[in-house]
Design an enzyme around this catalytic site. Sequence first.
Site, PDB file in Angstrom:
ATOM      1  CD  GLU A 210      88.994 -61.515  11.030  1.00 63.79           C
ATOM      2  OE1 GLU A 210      90.437 -61.071  10.800  1.00 63.79           O
ATOM      3  OE2 GLU A 210      88.554 -61.433  12.060  1.00 63.79           O
ATOM      4  CE  LYS A 338      88.887 -58.760  18.572  1.00 59.82           C
ATOM      5  NZ  LYS A 338      89.112 -60.147  18.752  1.00 59.82           N
TER       6      LYS A 338
END
Length: 431
Positions: A210, A338
Amino acid sequence: MQSAGGRTIQEVRAREVLDCRGLPTVQVDVVLADGSLGRADVPSGRSTGAHEAKELRDGGTRYGGYGVRRAVASVVDVLGPGVHGLQADAQRVLDRRLVELDGTPDKSALGANALLGVSLAAARAAAASTGLPLYRYLDSDGHLLPVPLVNLINGGRHAAGQLQFQEFIVIPTGAPTFSEALAESSEVNLALGEVLEERYGRAALALGDEGGYVPPVSDPREALELLHVGVERAGYTGRFQYGLDCAATHFYDADERVYRLAGKPFTSEELLSLYLELIRDFGITTIEDPFAEDDFASFTDLTRESGIQIVGDDLFVTNPERLLRGIEQGSANALLWKVNQIGTLSEAMDAAAIATSHGYGVCVSERSGETEDPIIADLVVALNAGQIKTGAPVRGERTAKYNRLLQIEEELGAAARYPGPQFPGVSASRR
């Protein structure tokens, strides 16, 4: 504006594209009768919960088994024909049809990656047909820019390092606008890089999934201290809060019923005590997945004792049923949101609505296997969620989301709002 009849789904296409890890994922196009096009990429997680909706992968040797030709075929051969003629602006009807076509509780027959691609692309097509940006199409009152939870040090399954906690996060609550919050976060990231190079050498500047650094440390205290030094060097002491994503399921030994952290076993009670120490010593205001994905009781204990935001990711997997169970038990007080965990936009929106109605925070999140598609930037504003996790402010698949939020901030103009010190993780006593 086109008539509703022009929003009939005329064609659905799909293809394999690559995510930020160089692995295949699904991209879907939905074309309407009026010619409007909606396109969406489907992200993929590495640190996935057992209760998430299931991706469909090919297996075999091609792409190491990660190919998605079967999911693409699900779109082209089953889902596309199944939604042909439906109205793209009837999102709930469309998504219900997708779920029916799959026919399994976890979307494993056709693949959650196939269903979600169609669901999101249809929403984009409908928005294009109305001439509205997606956030405005989904909610005419969307105006809240999110506080970014910026993951500057990567660990766990997101990095080839020694840290078992997955994310070490800075939160720019002292900034008055989103654009200034992003600038301050980027400056802290640059300053942190200088600190790491000085202490550990250039090898410490390697990045995880990330975009966060992967320093050669194993103690979470040392990683948190590094964040504080980076903030101080950037000149922003007192303007940032701090957070953790522990992803504790992945260091839980189910056979021994202990957590193995930095080479030591911890009971749930001992791990809770560690979290309370970290909260006290490092100004932490949000912790995600501090315990294993089915340990509702320990989530309840930490939520009650900590006084900060406790976020359920693997615990809730954006699933309304699991979220309601957590709400009933007082497990966590925020939902990590999500869309690919549940498989359709409508189901994800339902989970957010349930969370909000029960006073739970909502933090919209990317996945470690992201693409350049910035759709969650529009979704977080549509939800007025006020929180987003989309990685470090580097690399195209991460900056695409930040850059889209900068565009939205400009589009909203005087109507734009930024939560700043009202970030939900900051209790009244800490403001």
